[in-house]
Design a protein around this motif. Structure first.
Motif, PDB file in Angstrom:
ATOM      1  N   ALA A 246       0.837  -1.200   0.000  1.00  0.00           N
ATOM      2  CA  ALA A 246       0.000   0.000   0.000  1.00  0.00           C
ATOM      3  C   ALA A 246       0.874   1.253   0.000  1.00  0.00           C
ATOM      4  CB  ALA A 246      -0.932   0.000   1.203  1.00  0.00           C
ATOM      5  N   PHE A 247       2.009   1.180   0.694  1.00  0.00           N
ATOM      6  CA  PHE A 247       2.929   2.318   0.738  1.00  0.00           C
ATOM      7  C   PHE A 247       3.474   2.622  -0.654  1.00  0.00           C
ATOM      8  CE2 PHE A 247       7.252   4.016   1.225  1.00  0.00           C
ATOM      9  CZ  PHE A 247       6.972   5.157   1.970  1.00  0.00           C
TER      10      PHE A 247
ATOM     11  N   CYS B 224       2.107   1.860  -3.505  1.00  0.00           N
ATOM     12  CA  CYS B 224       1.047   2.205  -4.456  1.00  0.00           C
ATOM     13  C   CYS B 224       0.601   3.658  -4.307  1.00  0.00           C
ATOM     14  CB  CYS B 224      -0.143   1.279  -4.262  1.00  0.00           C
ATOM     15  SG  CYS B 224       0.196  -0.404  -4.801  1.00  0.00           S
ATOM     16  N   ASP B 225       0.864   4.250  -3.175  1.00  0.00           N
ATOM     17  CA  ASP B 225       0.470   5.636  -2.925  1.00  0.00           C
ATOM     18  C   ASP B 225       1.391   6.582  -3.686  1.00  0.00           C
ATOM     19  OD1 ASP B 225      -0.722   7.880  -1.774  1.00  0.00           O
ATOM     20  OD2 ASP B 225       0.668   7.862  -0.093  1.00  0.00           O
TER      21      ASP B 225
ATOM     22  N   LEU C  64       2.026   9.739  -3.304  1.00  0.00           N
ATOM     23  CA  LEU C  64       2.810  10.621  -2.437  1.00  0.00           C
ATOM     24  C   LEU C  64       3.995   9.882  -1.827  1.00  0.00           C
ATOM     25  CD1 LEU C  64       0.103  12.747  -0.587  1.00  0.00           C
ATOM     26  CD2 LEU C  64       1.564  13.396  -2.499  1.00  0.00           C
ATOM     27  N   SER C  65       3.795   8.620  -1.510  1.00  0.00           N
ATOM     28  CA  SER C  65       4.901   7.823  -0.967  1.00  0.00           C
ATOM     29  C   SER C  65       5.976   7.609  -2.028  1.00  0.00           C
ATOM     30  CB  SER C  65       4.384   6.469  -0.466  1.00  0.00           C
ATOM     31  OG  SER C  65       3.446   6.659   0.558  1.00  0.00           O
ATOM     32  N   ARG C  66       5.544   7.333  -3.254  1.00  0.00           N
ATOM     33  CA  ARG C  66       6.527   7.172  -4.331  1.00  0.00           C
ATOM     34  C   ARG C  66       7.269   8.472  -4.588  1.00  0.00           C
ATOM     35  NH1 ARG C  66       3.145   4.498  -8.956  1.00  0.00           N
ATOM     36  NH2 ARG C  66       1.771   6.044  -8.111  1.00  0.00           N
TER      37      ARG C  66
ATOM     38  N   ARG D  43       3.312  16.521  -7.572  1.00  0.00           N
ATOM     39  CA  ARG D  43       2.723  15.520  -6.674  1.00  0.00           C
ATOM     40  C   ARG D  43       2.131  16.136  -5.410  1.00  0.00           C
ATOM     41  NH1 ARG D  43       1.951  11.622 -10.108  1.00  0.00           N
ATOM     42  NH2 ARG D  43       3.885  10.824 -10.964  1.00  0.00           N
TER      43      ARG D  43
END
Length: 85
Positions: free
Chosen positions: A3-4, A6-7, A9-11, A54
């Motif tokens: 999930a991290f 796929c986000d 903002l995390s990428r 982003r």
């Protein structure tokens, strides 16, 4: 963890972390100072565009992103020219 990654903002955060690491490693490279300065400015431009697209979500407004991107690119080119004088 999935999930991290796929986000978006995390990428973006991971990309900013990688670009910051690349900038730090660039300063340790045995190359001329002008080349290091140019590399750091280019990395800063990439990071700024990533933050704008982003985190500030300007990627959803292509006209604004193009306008601000043009101004940022012009500013970085001016700084590059001044640093190489």
């Amino acid at each position: 963890m999935r999930a991290f990654l796929c986000d978006p903002l995390s990428r973006a955060w991971l990309a900013l972390l990688g670009l910051s690491l690349a900038g730090a490693l660039l300063t340790l490279a045995p190359v001329p100072q002008a080349l290091i300065g140019s590399g750091v400015l280019i990395l800063a431009l990439i990071k700024a565009r990533l933050i704008l697209s982003r985190y500030l979500e300007l990627g959803q407004s292509p006209a604004w992103m193009r306008g601000i991107g043009t101004v940022l690119t012009g500013f970085v080119l001016l700084l590059l020219a001044l640093s190489l004088l």
